[in-house]
Write an enzyme that holds these catalytic residues in place. Structure first.
Site, mmCIF file in Angstrom:
data_model
loop_
_atom_site.group_PDB
_atom_site.id
_atom_site.type_symbol
_atom_site.label_atom_id
_atom_site.label_comp_id
_atom_site.label_asym_id
_atom_site.label_seq_id
_atom_site.Cartn_x
_atom_site.Cartn_y
_atom_site.Cartn_z
ATOM 1 N N LYS A 98 34.516 41.648 36.089
ATOM 2 C CA LYS A 98 35.491 42.493 35.407
ATOM 3 C C LYS A 98 35.790 43.754 36.209
ATOM 4 O O LYS A 98 34.905 44.307 36.873
ATOM 5 C CB LYS A 98 34.965 42.902 34.023
ATOM 6 C CG LYS A 98 34.449 41.745 33.185
ATOM 7 C CD LYS A 98 33.861 42.209 31.863
ATOM 8 C CE LYS A 98 33.105 41.100 31.181
ATOM 9 N NZ LYS A 98 31.790 40.834 31.798
ATOM 10 N N TYR A 106 28.409 46.761 35.419
ATOM 11 C CA TYR A 106 27.026 46.410 35.085
ATOM 12 C C TYR A 106 26.059 46.740 36.216
ATOM 13 O O TYR A 106 24.841 46.763 36.004
ATOM 14 C CB TYR A 106 26.886 44.919 34.763
ATOM 15 C CG TYR A 106 27.681 44.440 33.579
ATOM 16 C CD1 TYR A 106 28.318 45.329 32.705
ATOM 17 C CD2 TYR A 106 27.810 43.078 33.315
ATOM 18 C CE1 TYR A 106 29.050 44.871 31.628
ATOM 19 C CE2 TYR A 106 28.539 42.617 32.233
ATOM 20 C CZ TYR A 106 29.170 43.515 31.394
ATOM 21 O OH TYR A 106 29.895 43.048 30.342
ATOM 22 N N ASP A 157 28.392 35.572 33.527
ATOM 23 C CA ASP A 157 29.342 36.654 33.283
ATOM 24 C C ASP A 157 28.736 37.987 33.696
ATOM 25 O O ASP A 157 27.678 38.384 33.197
ATOM 26 C CB ASP A 157 29.695 36.687 31.788
ATOM 27 C CG ASP A 157 30.617 37.832 31.442
ATOM 28 O OD1 ASP A 157 31.840 37.587 31.336
ATOM 29 O OD2 ASP A 157 30.142 38.973 31.272
ATOM 30 N N HIS A 172 38.386 45.258 31.869
ATOM 31 C CA HIS A 172 37.249 45.524 30.992
ATOM 32 C C HIS A 172 37.649 46.145 29.656
ATOM 33 O O HIS A 172 36.997 45.895 28.632
ATOM 34 C CB HIS A 172 36.245 46.439 31.717
ATOM 35 C CG HIS A 172 34.826 46.188 31.355
ATOM 36 N ND1 HIS A 172 33.796 46.195 32.262
ATOM 37 C CD2 HIS A 172 34.242 45.924 30.168
ATOM 38 C CE1 HIS A 172 32.657 45.941 31.656
ATOM 39 N NE2 HIS A 172 32.907 45.782 30.370
#
Length: 298
Positions: free
Chosen positions: A76, A51, A46, A109
């Protein structure tokens, strides 16, 4: 060791229940973490545009030697790319960074209730990439029952997954009931409660579930670690969990949870630890003012 459980999403796609999360994993650590996890038997990874490590996730998968079809990849859409056209651009950029032709699960998100029209438009873009086969399933993160119903009322595809903060100190029982009613899989981020530790620099405010006597006593009884007990608790409740680590021994430890079971009494004891207080952001206040950074999709 028994086989890891698989959860069937509402469109029939099967998703491993336990995976590796890479939130706060630095790019330089992510490649080896993903490669290590896949070598240990993980099949769910994931990540997210926000990120900053999608490229490294893709590289880790390629280096692992595991066939792409055997790895369930989630990413996401960040809130800076909400809106229909912007979401399609964001999705294309994620695929490009990952180096993949498709993702297995694509999530929004945050719900952004103050920018609901943009949220709905972004989800409609996700429906398009689902229809095109470039995502095998779609869903959301951090949505309350009210957010879910507001989105479902305006769109065609019920989210397959809602990824939310969920751990023994924040058990989200009403939300889990709503998921059951709507046919949505519950997926836990910060599944062992790390958000309560890393969100505060004040040790007095760090409520670490892994030090809770209820959890440590159960762990001692089973010859397991506290983290393994909490992950087992998640799995036995039918949740998906995506613990994060970049340390090889922790990655292996977090996956070694398929050879023991918690009793009904032990599950209830962990359930009773709920404080009703979240450690992460309140989804009601998340918007592009609170988190003004944007993703570079060039």
């Amino acid at each position: 060791m028994t086989a890891q459980p698989v959860l069937t999403l509402n469109n029939g796609v099967e998703m491993p229940a336990l995976g590796l999360g890479v939130y706060q994993s630095s790019p330089e650590d992510t490649v080896s973490a993903v490669e290590t996890a896949l070598a240990d038997g993980y099949r769910l990874i994931d990540t997210a545009a926000a990120y900053g490590n999608e490229r490294e996730v893709g590289e880790g998968i390629r280096r692992s030697g595991v066939e792409r079809s055997e790895v369930f990849v989630t990413t996401k859409l960040w809130i800076s790319d909400y809106g229909y056209d912007a979401a399609l651009t964001g999705f294309d950029a994620s695929l490009r960074r990952l180096g993949l032709d498709y993702v297995d699960l694509y999530l929004l998100h945050w719900p952004m209730p103050t920018e609901h029209e943009a949220t709905v438009a972004a989800y409609k873009a996700a429906e398009k990439v689902l229809d095109e086969g470039r995502a095998r399933a779609i869903g959301v993160c951090n949505h309350s029952p009210e957010h879910l119903r507001a989105l479902i009322d305006r769109t065609d595809v019920v989210p397959g997954v809602n990824q939310v903060e969920l751990h023994p100190y924040f058990t989200q029982v009403p939300l889990r009931r709503a998921h059951s009613d709507l046919g949505i899989v519950t997926q836990a981020w910060s599944p062992i409660g790390g958000v309560n530790v890393y969100q505060s620099d004040d040790p007095a405010q760090q409520k670490n579930v892994l030090l809770d006597p209820v959890v440590t006593e159960i762990a001692e009884r089973h010859g397991k670690t506290a983290a393994q007990v909490v992950l087992r608790w998640q799995l036995q409740h039918g949740h998906s969990a995506i613990p994060k680590s970049v340390k090889a021994h922790r990655i292996a430890e977090n996956f070694d949870v398929f050879d023991f079971f918690l009793s009904a009494e032990e599950l209830a004891a962990v359930d009773a630890l709920d404080t009703g207080a979240r450690g992460g952001p309140d989804p009601e206040v998340v918007d592009t003012s609170l988190f003004p950074f944007a993703i570079d999709n060039s």
